[in-house]
Design a protein around this motif. Sequence first.
Motif, short mmCIF file in Angstrom:
data_model
loop_
_atom_site.label_atom_id
_atom_site.label_comp_id
_atom_site.label_asym_id
_atom_site.label_seq_id
_atom_site.Cartn_x
_atom_site.Cartn_y
_atom_site.Cartn_z
N ASP A 1 -27.21 23.52 10.30
CA ASP A 1 -26.05 23.44 9.41
C ASP A 1 -25.02 22.47 10.00
O ASP A 1 -24.44 21.64 9.30
CB ASP A 1 -25.45 24.83 9.22
N GLY A 2 -24.80 22.58 11.32
CA GLY A 2 -23.85 21.69 11.97
C GLY A 2 -24.27 20.24 11.85
O GLY A 2 -23.45 19.37 11.56
N ARG A 3 -25.55 19.97 12.05
CA ARG A 3 -26.06 18.59 11.95
C ARG A 3 -25.85 18.02 10.55
O ARG A 3 -25.51 16.85 10.39
CB ARG A 3 -27.55 18.59 12.33
N GLU A 4 -26.03 18.87 9.54
CA GLU A 4 -25.85 18.41 8.15
C GLU A 4 -24.41 17.97 7.90
O GLU A 4 -24.17 16.93 7.27
CB GLU A 4 -26.25 19.54 7.19
N TRP A 5 -23.44 18.75 8.41
CA TRP A 5 -22.04 18.37 8.22
C TRP A 5 -21.67 17.16 9.06
O TRP A 5 -20.85 16.33 8.64
CB TRP A 5 -21.13 19.57 8.53
N LEU A 6 -22.28 17.02 10.22
CA LEU A 6 -22.05 15.82 11.03
C LEU A 6 -22.50 14.59 10.27
O LEU A 6 -21.82 13.55 10.28
CB LEU A 6 -22.84 15.91 12.34
N ARG A 7 -23.64 14.69 9.61
CA ARG A 7 -24.15 13.55 8.84
C ARG A 7 -23.20 13.18 7.71
O ARG A 7 -23.00 12.00 7.41
CB ARG A 7 -25.55 13.86 8.28
N LYS A 8 -22.63 14.19 7.08
CA LYS A 8 -21.68 13.91 5.99
C LYS A 8 -20.44 13.18 6.51
O LYS A 8 -19.94 12.24 5.88
CB LYS A 8 -21.28 15.22 5.30
#
Length: 226
Positions: free
Chosen positions: A107-114
């Motif tokens: 989940d953290g990685r997904e928001w980092l990508r955004k």
Amino acid sequence: MAAALAAAREGAERGDAAAQYKLGMIYLNGQGIKQDRDEASKWLQKAAEQGSADAQEALGLINAPRPNYGGDPSQAIAWFRLAAAQGKAQSQFFLAMLLTKQGQNDDGREWLRKAAAQNYAPAETMLGSQLLGTGKEEDRPEAIALLTKAAAQNELLAQVALGTCYEKGLGVTQDYAQAATLYQRAALANNSNALLALARLYDNGQGVPKDAAKAEQLRSQAITLQ
């Protein structure tokens, strides 16, 4: 300031979200008035509940853990998530950090990508570093691209990480001169890791002339910063 405070209060009391946010920030920062975090939170929450992404982000920051303050991580996550969903890059980044600390890496990685997709340099740096940390060859091109973008925005951690890649030939052709250039940029901002890395290059004469005195000067400078 008195006029600004009066105008913000008048708008806030009639329910205007922008005015509520402004009033909350006046109390939070103590601008022309005694600082009052409780009063700040009250007005920020009113604005946040009306959908103000700025107020949601401010509440996330108020509740976020930091040195000597445990905060309320669950509240911080909740507010950051609301602001992040509205496209606030900084909230997306802080949300990613908090989620990662709780072990919610995907989940953290997904928001980092955004956040990185919005050219937010701290997110580009963290995501690039994470991808380098996997040790997978296929992750390195994306990692280098992200660190290069962040370094161009004067993100010190990215400059040091990218310098290390050039020094060691990780994902790029080994280039001591390029490593030295990146370390020098971060060293000018008194980054201790950059100073130590640059000292190492001067010790070995890699990318810069060999100069033991210069290396010792850089190490001493780094020590005073630690």
